[in-house]
Design a protein around this motif. Structure first.
Motif, PDB file in Angstrom:
ATOM      1  N   UNK A   1     -13.371   5.405  -3.672  1.00  0.00           N
ATOM      2  CA  UNK A   1     -13.336   6.769  -3.141  1.00  0.00           C
ATOM      3  C   UNK A   1     -11.961   7.356  -2.982  1.00  0.00           C
ATOM      4  N   UNK A   2     -10.918   6.550  -3.225  1.00  0.00           N
ATOM      5  CA  UNK A   2      -9.545   7.039  -3.103  1.00  0.00           C
ATOM      6  C   UNK A   2      -9.081   7.538  -4.476  1.00  0.00           C
ATOM      7  N   UNK A   3      -8.542   8.754  -4.556  1.00  0.00           N
ATOM      8  CA  UNK A   3      -8.110   9.270  -5.870  1.00  0.00           C
ATOM      9  C   UNK A   3      -6.974   8.436  -6.451  1.00  0.00           C
ATOM     10  N   UNK A   4      -6.869   8.383  -7.771  1.00  0.00           N
ATOM     11  CA  UNK A   4      -5.765   7.643  -8.399  1.00  0.00           C
ATOM     12  C   UNK A   4      -4.440   8.350  -8.167  1.00  0.00           C
ATOM     13  N   UNK A   5      -3.366   7.611  -8.346  1.00  0.00           N
ATOM     14  CA  UNK A   5      -2.019   8.180  -8.146  1.00  0.00           C
ATOM     15  C   UNK A   5      -1.598   8.934  -9.408  1.00  0.00           C
ATOM     16  N   UNK A   6      -2.295  10.005  -9.679  1.00  0.00           N
ATOM     17  CA  UNK A   6      -2.038  10.815 -10.871  1.00  0.00           C
ATOM     18  C   UNK A   6      -2.120  12.289 -10.508  1.00  0.00           C
ATOM     19  N   UNK A   7      -1.438  13.129 -11.289  1.00  0.00           N
ATOM     20  CA  UNK A   7      -1.514  14.558 -11.075  1.00  0.00           C
ATOM     21  C   UNK A   7      -0.662  15.025  -9.906  1.00  0.00           C
TER      22      UNK A   7
ATOM     23  N   UNK B   1       1.776  13.445  -3.731  1.00  0.00           N
ATOM     24  CA  UNK B   1       2.974  13.373  -2.914  1.00  0.00           C
ATOM     25  C   UNK B   1       2.895  12.109  -2.050  1.00  0.00           C
ATOM     26  N   UNK B   2       3.832  11.187  -2.277  1.00  0.00           N
ATOM     27  CA  UNK B   2       3.858   9.940  -1.494  1.00  0.00           C
ATOM     28  C   UNK B   2       4.417  10.246  -0.107  1.00  0.00           C
ATOM     29  N   UNK B   3       3.726   9.824   0.934  1.00  0.00           N
ATOM     30  CA  UNK B   3       4.159  10.099   2.309  1.00  0.00           C
ATOM     31  C   UNK B   3       4.548   8.844   3.077  1.00  0.00           C
TER      32      UNK B   3
ATOM     33  N   UNK C   1       0.842  -1.199   0.000  1.00  0.00           N
ATOM     34  CA  UNK C   1       0.000   0.000   0.000  1.00  0.00           C
ATOM     35  C   UNK C   1       0.870   1.239   0.000  1.00  0.00           C
ATOM     36  N   UNK C   2       0.290   2.359  -0.383  1.00  0.00           N
ATOM     37  CA  UNK C   2       0.974   3.647  -0.315  1.00  0.00           C
ATOM     38  C   UNK C   2       0.078   4.651   0.400  1.00  0.00           C
ATOM     39  N   UNK C   3       0.703   5.525   1.183  1.00  0.00           N
ATOM     40  CA  UNK C   3       0.023   6.666   1.788  1.00  0.00           C
ATOM     41  C   UNK C   3       0.434   7.899   0.988  1.00  0.00           C
TER      42      UNK C   3
ATOM     43  N   UNK D   1      -4.091  15.301   2.452  1.00  0.00           N
ATOM     44  CA  UNK D   1      -3.302  14.137   2.845  1.00  0.00           C
ATOM     45  C   UNK D   1      -4.137  13.098   3.597  1.00  0.00           C
ATOM     46  N   UNK D   2      -3.505  11.940   3.779  1.00  0.00           N
ATOM     47  CA  UNK D   2      -4.153  10.878   4.545  1.00  0.00           C
ATOM     48  C   UNK D   2      -4.753   9.777   3.691  1.00  0.00           C
ATOM     49  N   UNK D   3      -4.589   9.870   2.374  1.00  0.00           N
ATOM     50  CA  UNK D   3      -5.126   8.826   1.502  1.00  0.00           C
ATOM     51  C   UNK D   3      -4.264   7.562   1.577  1.00  0.00           C
TER      52      UNK D   3
END
Length: 302
Positions: free
Chosen positions: A287-293, A296-298, A252-254, A261-263
């Motif tokens: 409901x989680x946005x795609x990793x596009x645009x 910022x990976x946290x 998983x990625x945050x 933040x917090x996704x």
């Protein structure tokens, strides 16, 4: 005689034990003796004129026979599945961990693929098809296989450690081959280095599909079983390689998206047709946005 037999049955019920087997139905008979015992108890209840209490007790006994001995319709539907993906100790543990879900036995060994080829390390899984499906078991396989490695699997090199799947019928073959193509099309296992811009997925060359059963299957000796549980230090390098691989593909990625933040997104590389194979990730990432645009990976799997 009938009265004495009924009296005896009442005594058994009052003592809290099942009535004895009905004489004339042997333990090896084709039909089940339990219905005969139940019918005899009911007959006693109807034919014993001495008291309604006995009739009630015997009727209770008839019900208890049914409750204590489930019908054959509730019997398990046992099937077998044989798969290979490198050192068999790893698949042995993964499928053993599914015993709560319907897996019955997991036997590691050497399985024959085709005449003239070296056997591969594999596991033979026996499972209750009424509790867990072949496709569900295969999801565990896909997540712990290395299908793009033409020389073995993970850190294990050589023909002995190549992947393979054996299918029992046309339905299993269609399921495996369809999902194999879906996973390849999705690019979950990577893209060709020279074609990164064009995004040409790597071919899944390490999952040949054979008709079950394997040409041979030689179970490992007792001392070679449960190696990952009993002696994990002996497999430290292999464990590490698989952990990195698994977290990269299925972790998983945050992240933050557009400064929010917090996704958390699970299995972020499983997109498009991969989600047809693993619909649980579609649900978990709803409901989680795609990793596009503006991303910022946290954090994430480590």
């Amino acid at each position: 005689v009938v009265t004495s037999r009924c009296t005896a049955m009442v005594a058994f019920v009052r003592a809290g034990v099942p009535a004895p087997r009905v004489v004339g139905v042997s333990s090896g008979a084709t039909r089940d003796a339990r219905p005969a015992r139940r019918d005899a108890v009911v007959a006693c209840a109807r034919g014993d004129p001495r008291s309604h209490a006995n009739a009630a007790l015997l009727s209770l006994a008839a019900s208890s026979l049914l409750l204590a001995h489930p019908s054959a319709a509730q019997a398990e539907t046992l099937r077998e599945m044989t798969v290979a993906a490198g050192n068999a100790a790893f698949l042995e543990k993964e499928f053993t961990d599914l015993k709560y879900a319907g897996v019955k036995t997991v036997v590691p060994g050497l399985a024959g693929t085709e005449p003239g080829s070296e056997p591969v390390e594999a596991v033979r899984v026996t499972y209750d098809a009424d509790k867990i499906s072949h496709e569900t078991l295969m999801r565990t396989y896909w997540q712990h296989a290395d299908p793009v490695n033409a020389n073995g699997s993970f850190k294990e090199s050589g023909a002995r450690f190549k992947g393979a799947v054996w299918v029992a019928d046309a339905n299993e073959r269609a399921e495996v081959e369809t999902n194999l193509q879906r996973l390849e099309n999705s690019g979950i296992f990577g893209f060709e280095a020279s074609q990164q811009n064009g995004k040409t997925p790597k071919a899944l060359v390490n999952v040949p599909v054979y008709d079950a059963p394997p040409t041979t299957f030689e179970p490992f000796p007792e001392e070679s079983l449960r190696r990952l549980t009993l002696n994990p230090k002996g497999l430290e390098k292999e464990i590490k390689a698989r952990e990195i691989y698994f977290k990269d593909l299925w972790g998983f990625v945050q992240f933050c998206a557009d400064k929010v933040c917090g996704y958390v997104r699970f299995a972020p590389r499983c997109t498009n047709e991969c989600l047809d194979v693993f619909p649980q990730y579609l649900a978990r990432n709803a409901g989680v946005p795609p990793l596009e645009g503006n991303i910022k990976i946290t954090g994430g799997s480590k």
